[in-house]
Design a protein around this motif. Structure first.
Motif, PDB file in Angstrom:
ATOM      1  N   ALA A  52       0.807  -1.225   0.000  1.00  0.00           N
ATOM      2  CA  ALA A  52       0.000   0.000   0.000  1.00  0.00           C
ATOM      3  C   ALA A  52       0.836   1.270   0.000  1.00  0.00           C
ATOM      4  N   ARG A  53       2.128   1.158   0.313  1.00  0.00           N
ATOM      5  CA  ARG A  53       2.992   2.334   0.355  1.00  0.00           C
ATOM      6  C   ARG A  53       3.467   2.720  -1.042  1.00  0.00           C
ATOM      7  N   ARG A  54       3.854   4.005  -1.172  1.00  0.00           N
ATOM      8  CA  ARG A  54       4.403   4.561  -2.391  1.00  0.00           C
ATOM      9  C   ARG A  54       3.465   4.385  -3.591  1.00  0.00           C
ATOM     10  N   VAL A  55       2.192   4.564  -3.314  1.00  0.00           N
ATOM     11  CA  VAL A  55       1.170   4.558  -4.358  1.00  0.00           C
ATOM     12  C   VAL A  55       0.501   5.927  -4.353  1.00  0.00           C
ATOM     13  N   GLU A  56       0.508   6.588  -5.481  1.00  0.00           N
ATOM     14  CA  GLU A  56      -0.143   7.888  -5.620  1.00  0.00           C
ATOM     15  C   GLU A  56      -1.420   7.727  -6.427  1.00  0.00           C
ATOM     16  N   VAL A  57      -2.449   8.488  -6.025  1.00  0.00           N
ATOM     17  CA  VAL A  57      -3.733   8.437  -6.733  1.00  0.00           C
ATOM     18  C   VAL A  57      -4.179   9.863  -7.019  1.00  0.00           C
ATOM     19  N   GLU A  58      -4.550  10.105  -8.252  1.00  0.00           N
ATOM     20  CA  GLU A  58      -5.099  11.395  -8.667  1.00  0.00           C
ATOM     21  C   GLU A  58      -6.533  11.189  -9.146  1.00  0.00           C
ATOM     22  N   ARG A  59      -7.409  12.083  -8.736  1.00  0.00           N
ATOM     23  CA  ARG A  59      -8.814  12.004  -9.150  1.00  0.00           C
ATOM     24  C   ARG A  59      -9.089  13.054 -10.222  1.00  0.00           C
ATOM     25  N   LEU A  90      -8.987   0.723  -4.433  1.00  0.00           N
ATOM     26  CA  LEU A  90      -9.099   2.170  -4.263  1.00  0.00           C
ATOM     27  C   LEU A  90     -10.533   2.488  -3.862  1.00  0.00           C
ATOM     28  N   SER A  91     -10.707   3.107  -2.710  1.00  0.00           N
ATOM     29  CA  SER A  91     -12.036   3.459  -2.204  1.00  0.00           C
ATOM     30  C   SER A  91     -12.172   4.972  -2.178  1.00  0.00           C
ATOM     31  N   ASP A  92     -13.162   5.478  -2.918  1.00  0.00           N
ATOM     32  CA  ASP A  92     -13.340   6.925  -3.057  1.00  0.00           C
ATOM     33  C   ASP A  92     -14.804   7.267  -2.796  1.00  0.00           C
ATOM     34  N   THR A  93     -15.036   8.321  -2.015  1.00  0.00           N
ATOM     35  CA  THR A  93     -16.404   8.732  -1.682  1.00  0.00           C
ATOM     36  C   THR A  93     -16.846   9.959  -2.461  1.00  0.00           C
ATOM     37  N   HIS A  94     -16.075  10.424  -3.414  1.00  0.00           N
ATOM     38  CA  HIS A  94     -16.391  11.646  -4.151  1.00  0.00           C
ATOM     39  C   HIS A  94     -17.683  11.461  -4.948  1.00  0.00           C
ATOM     40  N   ILE A  95     -18.674  12.304  -4.711  1.00  0.00           N
ATOM     41  CA  ILE A  95     -19.996  12.294  -5.335  1.00  0.00           C
ATOM     42  C   ILE A  95     -20.804  11.086  -4.872  1.00  0.00           C
ATOM     43  N   GLN A  96     -20.242   9.899  -5.036  1.00  0.00           N
ATOM     44  CA  GLN A  96     -20.890   8.660  -4.598  1.00  0.00           C
ATOM     45  C   GLN A  96     -19.797   7.654  -4.242  1.00  0.00           C
ATOM     46  N   PRO A  97     -19.934   6.900  -3.136  1.00  0.00           N
ATOM     47  CA  PRO A  97     -18.908   5.916  -2.789  1.00  0.00           C
ATOM     48  C   PRO A  97     -18.693   4.904  -3.912  1.00  0.00           C
ATOM     49  N   LYS A 121     -27.607  13.992  -5.177  1.00  0.00           N
ATOM     50  CA  LYS A 121     -28.012  15.211  -4.505  1.00  0.00           C
ATOM     51  C   LYS A 121     -27.168  16.391  -4.957  1.00  0.00           C
ATOM     52  N   ARG A 122     -27.807  17.557  -4.932  1.00  0.00           N
ATOM     53  CA  ARG A 122     -27.065  18.784  -5.206  1.00  0.00           C
ATOM     54  C   ARG A 122     -26.136  19.088  -4.022  1.00  0.00           C
ATOM     55  N   GLY A 123     -25.199  19.958  -4.240  1.00  0.00           N
ATOM     56  CA  GLY A 123     -24.292  20.368  -3.172  1.00  0.00           C
ATOM     57  C   GLY A 123     -22.882  20.537  -3.691  1.00  0.00           C
ATOM     58  N   VAL A 124     -22.021  21.042  -2.832  1.00  0.00           N
ATOM     59  CA  VAL A 124     -20.611  21.230  -3.162  1.00  0.00           C
ATOM     60  C   VAL A 124     -19.828  20.065  -2.567  1.00  0.00           C
ATOM     61  N   VAL A 125     -19.146  19.313  -3.420  1.00  0.00           N
ATOM     62  CA  VAL A 125     -18.402  18.130  -3.000  1.00  0.00           C
ATOM     63  C   VAL A 125     -16.917  18.443  -3.084  1.00  0.00           C
ATOM     64  N   ASP A 126     -16.284  18.572  -1.935  1.00  0.00           N
ATOM     65  CA  ASP A 126     -14.836  18.785  -1.887  1.00  0.00           C
ATOM     66  C   ASP A 126     -14.117  17.439  -1.865  1.00  0.00           C
ATOM     67  N   GLY A 127     -13.011  17.387  -2.571  1.00  0.00           N
ATOM     68  CA  GLY A 127     -12.279  16.129  -2.699  1.00  0.00           C
ATOM     69  C   GLY A 127     -11.701  15.656  -1.371  1.00  0.00           C
ATOM     70  N   LYS A 128     -12.122  14.501  -0.934  1.00  0.00           N
ATOM     71  CA  LYS A 128     -11.587  13.890   0.285  1.00  0.00           C
ATOM     72  C   LYS A 128     -10.515  12.861  -0.080  1.00  0.00           C
ATOM     73  N   PRO A 129      -9.701  12.463   0.887  1.00  0.00           N
ATOM     74  CA  PRO A 129      -8.654  11.480   0.576  1.00  0.00           C
ATOM     75  C   PRO A 129      -9.226  10.164   0.055  1.00  0.00           C
ATOM     76  N   ILE A 130      -8.451   9.507  -0.783  1.00  0.00           N
ATOM     77  CA  ILE A 130      -8.798   8.191  -1.318  1.00  0.00           C
ATOM     78  C   ILE A 130      -8.074   7.138  -0.486  1.00  0.00           C
ATOM     79  N   THR A 131      -8.782   6.092  -0.119  1.00  0.00           N
ATOM     80  CA  THR A 131      -8.189   5.016   0.676  1.00  0.00           C
ATOM     81  C   THR A 131      -7.615   3.951  -0.246  1.00  0.00           C
TER      82      THR A 131
END
Length: 403
Positions: A52-59, A90-97, A121-131
């Motif tokens: 899991a180390r030294r892995v970079e993820v860009e959304r 890769l687990s990401d919750t952006h907009i929808q899990p 849903k409407r709203g402002v979704v700020d990018g959270k960390p990816i697991t």
């Protein structure tokens, strides 16, 4: 962080049991089996953490979307180490899990994983960390680490087409009873004839009068003034469920705003935000949709109190649209709106039946069906044009037919 899985715990218990039995019966092969299980358990604890180390993820996600749309979101994963990575999740919750599985990632390799998210849903979704997690190779331990993935997606309210709303589009000028008088200028309605002045268009020369009076005469027109629209949204409380009553209110306001902009009506919107009344005057498309996406409840007082402050802020308006859920405090709106209709303003009320949605938070009691019917009747009796929306109904159809 690395934690043993159920499989790992079972493996550790099994090795301990074999060691205990082997001690009692003095069986060498049981010691060998126990040692193998212990080795597998220890190896399984160490390798996932390194994986899991030294892995970079860009959304990569769009900056804007509309509620109800399917939104493409790409995850670009890079292996920064010299060794291969196995079984990455890769687990990401952006907009929808959403989860994405990468079975293998070679040394220094970059891989793009595409996902489709439903913007519920409407709203402002700020990018959270990816697991980033891995249980390779034996699944006896799970290692997780969070990777920062900044970004921002504004999910706009759902906008429905309003090809024709006579109450807004019936005239390009203010109503006869409006408090703005006709002015001389460019328009379609003929006012009279006057002498030519420098700068007048020769297309407006009135030749019969010119010949009769012996001097150059031009036609004069009444200046057309587009009807100015004000929209006030109730943010006092909200319902539960997926698309809430406030979401519907925001969609109504967005749909009316897009229609008004398309037809050339200047407009302003007001709502309670952070316990104060906020005005958005003459917004463009992006500003209005973003402002509506940011509305939250509880934002401030009920609609009656909001109107007291909002209407003076809106300034000169010819049509006022009030959008509100049918909370009990809004039963007094007919008295509040009566003064506005008496001044000649056209008032449109869009009622969102809060009782047809799942219950929201405490202290937000909705009117029952009979009380909502009475509210609609009282508003209509004082020349307020009423539209009514219930949960699960087609919003476009509701905005086509007044009650």
């Amino acid at each position: 962080m690395t934690r043993p899985t159920r499989r790992g715990i079972g493996l550790a218990l099994s090795s301990g049991l074999l060691f205990l039995v082997g001690t009692n019966v003095q069986s060498g092969w049981l010691f060998v089996m126990a040692s193998l299980l212990v080795g597998a358990f220890v190896t399984g604890l160490l390798i996932p953490g390194r994986t899991a180390r030294r892995v970079e993820v860009e959304r990569r996600a769009p900056a804007e979307a509309f509620a109800g749309e399917e939104v493409p979101v790409d995850l670009i994963v890079r292996n920064k180490s010299r060794g291969a990575k196995l079984s990455l999740t890769l687990s990401d919750t952006h907009i929808q899990p959403a989860d994405a599985f990468v079975p293998q990632l070679a040394a220094k390799e970059t891989l793009t994983v595409g996902t489709i998210r439903h913007a519920a849903k409407r709203g402002v979704v700020d990018g959270k960390p990816i697991t980033v997690s891995s249980a390779a190779p034996f699944g006896v331990a799970l290692a997780k680490r969070k990777v920062a993935a900044p970004g921002r997606t504004v999910v706009y309210p759902r906008v429905v087409p309003i090809p024709w709303m006579p109450d807004l589009a019936s005239s390009a000028k203010p109503l006869d009873a409006a408090q703005v008088r006709s002015r001389k200028g460019v328009g379609q309605d003929y006012l009279g004839i006057r002498e030519y002045q420098l700068g007048d268009s020769l297309r407006h020369v009135h030749w019969p009068s010119t010949a009769r009076l012996g001097s150059l005469m031009v036609r004069e027109f009444e200046q057309e003034l587009p009807r100015r629209l004000g929209v006030v949204i109730d943010t006092w409380a909200d319902t539960g469920g997926g698309e809430t009553a406030l979401d519907i209110c925001a969609s109504v306001a967005a749909s009316v705003a897009m229609f008004a902009m398309r037809e050339g009506h200047p407009m302003a919107m007001a709502a309670a935000k952070n316990r104060s009344i906020e005005l958005l005057a003459d917004p463009d498309r992006t500003a209005s949709l973003t402002w509506l996406a940011e509305l939250e409840a509880p934002g401030g007082p009920p609609m009656a109190a909001t109107l007291d402050e909002a209407v003076p802020l809106l300034g000169r308006i010819d049509t006022l649209v009030v959008v509100f859920p049918t909370w009990r405090p809004n039963a007094g709106l007919p008295a509040e709106l009566a003064g506005l209709t008496d001044t000649g303003r056209q008032v449109i009320a869009v009622m969102v039946d809060a009782g047809s949605f799942p219950a929201g938070g405490p202290g937000a009691p909705p009117l029952d069906e009979a009380q909502a019917d009475l509210l609609a009747a009282e508003l209509a009796a004082q020349r307020t044009i009423v539209y009514r929306v219930r949960a699960e109904e087609d919003l476009a159809e509701c905005l086509q037919q007044a009650v």
